[in-house]
Enzyme design. Structure first.
Site, PDB file in Angstrom:
ATOM      1  N   HIS A  76     -42.501-107.482  19.584  1.00 24.95           N
ATOM      2  CA  HIS A  76     -41.189-106.889  19.889  1.00 24.95           C
ATOM      3  C   HIS A  76     -40.188-108.028  19.746  1.00 24.95           C
ATOM      4  CE1 HIS A  76     -43.103-103.298  21.332  1.00 24.95           C
ATOM      5  NE2 HIS A  76     -41.935-102.772  21.643  1.00 24.95           N
ATOM      6  N   GLN A 101     -44.891-106.539  28.262  1.00 28.40           N
ATOM      7  CA  GLN A 101     -43.559-105.949  28.535  1.00 28.40           C
ATOM      8  C   GLN A 101     -42.630-106.885  29.319  1.00 28.40           C
ATOM      9  OE1 GLN A 101     -42.650-101.910  28.653  1.00 28.40           O
ATOM     10  NE2 GLN A 101     -40.796-103.112  28.392  1.00 28.40           N
ATOM     11  N   GLU A 122     -35.146-107.475  20.182  1.00 26.95           N
ATOM     12  CA  GLU A 122     -34.647-106.105  20.408  1.00 26.95           C
ATOM     13  C   GLU A 122     -33.488-106.179  21.395  1.00 26.95           C
ATOM     14  OE1 GLU A 122     -37.303-103.251  22.143  1.00 26.95           O
ATOM     15  OE2 GLU A 122     -36.022-101.569  21.584  1.00 26.95           O
ATOM     16  N   ASP A 127     -41.360 -95.149  18.328  1.00 24.83           N
ATOM     17  CA  ASP A 127     -41.199 -96.062  19.459  1.00 24.83           C
ATOM     18  C   ASP A 127     -41.493 -95.394  20.806  1.00 24.83           C
ATOM     19  OD1 ASP A 127     -40.798 -98.428  20.787  1.00 24.83           O
ATOM     20  OD2 ASP A 127     -38.627 -98.470  20.535  1.00 24.83           O
ATOM     21  N   HIS A 130     -45.349 -97.627  15.235  1.00 23.06           N
ATOM     22  CA  HIS A 130     -44.852 -98.246  16.470  1.00 23.06           C
ATOM     23  C   HIS A 130     -44.574 -97.186  17.538  1.00 23.06           C
ATOM     24  CE1 HIS A 130     -42.489-101.659  18.468  1.00 23.06           C
ATOM     25  NE2 HIS A 130     -42.355-100.616  19.288  1.00 23.06           N
ATOM     26  N   HIS A 178     -45.336 -96.341  22.078  1.00 26.30           N
ATOM     27  CA  HIS A 178     -45.869 -96.785  23.380  1.00 26.30           C
ATOM     28  C   HIS A 178     -46.550 -95.593  24.026  1.00 26.30           C
ATOM     29  CE1 HIS A 178     -43.520-100.646  23.511  1.00 26.30           C
ATOM     30  NE2 HIS A 178     -42.885 -99.979  22.567  1.00 26.30           N
TER      31      HIS A 178
HETATM   32 FE   FE2 Z   1     -41.248-100.710  21.201  1.00 28.33          FE
END
Ligand code: FE2
Length: 411
Positions: free
Chosen positions: A208, A150, A211, A307, A55, A57
């Protein structure tokens, strides 16, 4: 080529590894070199399958401080910093940073990366660039791409179509962000849409999911129910699930049955969630990490991810998954001897399950000769001393190596 004197996965006895045509040919306690065969003495060092980043980005990586630093360290200021950086997002900018970041990972023994890529962009610039890089960088690492909305699927203009376009362009996995959608109804609908899109197009899913520290954020039950009903099972992953930290135990007891039936995977991100969660708390402050220990005890697959790597949300990161495991073991209170010794699985075999590549991953005869050598005798030793990855071998070829530094006490 014959790699001699390896301690494979915490074994206490040495093995020799013969590699031919890029695959593991033989793994034996002792093998005699064939006439003219090249040999490499691994000198009793730890050999593991390559690390897997389950995981990250990559589209935002290596942007911390550009153009402004996140002074509070909060998620919200991170979003503000990112909105300023987003104006400069071009194909060449993304290419340069992703190249650097994947090479940082390579130095640290990572050969597989699942990256989430923001698709709440009408041009899908980052997605198109990552799809090109997936092919161009395949000798360094295998990159898996998640279409990550996102700013939401239902809560962003044309969000559903952007997700469909991302899949048509070649995203490997469908994402979602239920806790960010405007309403609970949008949250459920976005998950129904995402999992259906994956089922129709033969894609994996990585959401996601919840979170947030809000105990009422319950996207997870919808993810698991749809994974079960659509027959997607372990093709589905719930990332973060930090709200689960705050669920009441009676609800978790009921939920656990569904999670086991659904066979979904979990990814926890101990560095970033320890840093970002609990920000609305005074004291006591929640740790903001999902129930890793309890999920593992129930036989549910969990892997760990970094992450963010040096970006507006997380100002640290050098591509080392060792740090992720180190933090995870502390914050999840998993410091029993066996838990420490076997914790490499959180970034190897368990992560392979998350990426759905288990059948072609591992140190086994007939599989691609991908492995790493650490300057340690076992994983406990490697983790505790932060041992470097001496060598990363991919398809039988050494793609990265490290010469350990030396320090002396002079008194
Ligand atoms: Fe993430």
């Amino acid at each position: 080529m014959l790699f001699q004197n390896a301690l494979i996965e915490n074994s206490e006895t040495l093995s020799d590894i013969r590699v031919s045509d890029g695959v593991f040919d033989e793994i034996l306690p002792k093998a005699e070199p064939l006439p003219g065969e090249e040999t490499v003495d691994l000198k009793g060092k730890l050999v593991l399958p390559p690390f897997i980043e389950s995981h990250v980005h990559l589209d935002a990586c290596l942007t911390a401080g550009d153009p402004v630093w996140n002074m509070s360290g909060t998620l919200f200021e991170g979003i503000e910093c990112w909105s300023k950086r987003k104006d400069k997002l071009t194909e060449s900018d993304i290419r340069e940073r992703v190249n650097r970041c994947v090479r940082l990972y390579a130095q640290n023994g990572v050969q597989h990366i699942r990256t989430h890529v923001d698709v709440t962009d009408p041009e899908l610039t980052a997605l198109r660039t990552l799809i090109a890089l997936r092919e161009e960088m395949k000798d360094v690492a295998e990159i898996q791409i998640v279409a990550f909305p996102q700013e939401g699927i239902l809560s962003y203009p044309n969000g559903k179509q952007l997700m469909r376009d991302a899949v048509a362009l070649g995203a490997d996995c469908v994402g979602a962000i239920p806790h960010f959608e405007f309403t609970r109804e949008y949250s459920v609908e976005s998950l129904n849409f995402a999992l259906q899109l994956a089922a129709e197009n033969g894609r994996l899913v990585d959401v996601h999911c919840d979170e947030i520290d809000d105990e009422a954020s319950r996207g997870l039950e919808t993810v698991a129910a749809r994974a079960l009903e659509l027959g997607l099972f372990d093709k589905v992953t719930a990332s973060h699930t930090t709200a689960m930290h705050s669920y009441n135990n009676a609800y978790v007891l009921r939920l656990m049955r569904l999670l086991k039936m659904s066979r979904i995977n979990f990814v926890a991100n101990p560095l970033v969630n320890t840093h970002l969660q609990g920000r609305a708390d005074t004291y006591p402050k929640r740790r903001g990490i999902t129930r890793v220990k309890e999920l593992l005890q129930e036989g549910i697959n969990v892997s760990f991810g970094h992450d963010d790597i040096f970006d507006p949300w997380y100002p640290m990161g050098n591509g080392s998954l060792r740090d992720v495991v180190f933090m995870g073991l502390h914050v999840c209170q998993m410091m029993g001897y066996e838990e420490i010794m076997n914790s490499y699985r959180l970034i190897t075999q368990n992560a392979a399950k998350t990426l759905h590549i288990s059948e072609r991953y591992g140190i086994k005869q007939g599989l691609p000769a991908n492995f790493i050598v650490l300057d340690a005798k076992n994983w406990y030793d490697a983790l505790n001393r932060n041992a470097p990855v001496l060598r990363s071998v991919r398809g039988g070829k050494t793609i990265a190596e490290t010469t350990p530094g030396q320090s002396k006490v002079l008194v």
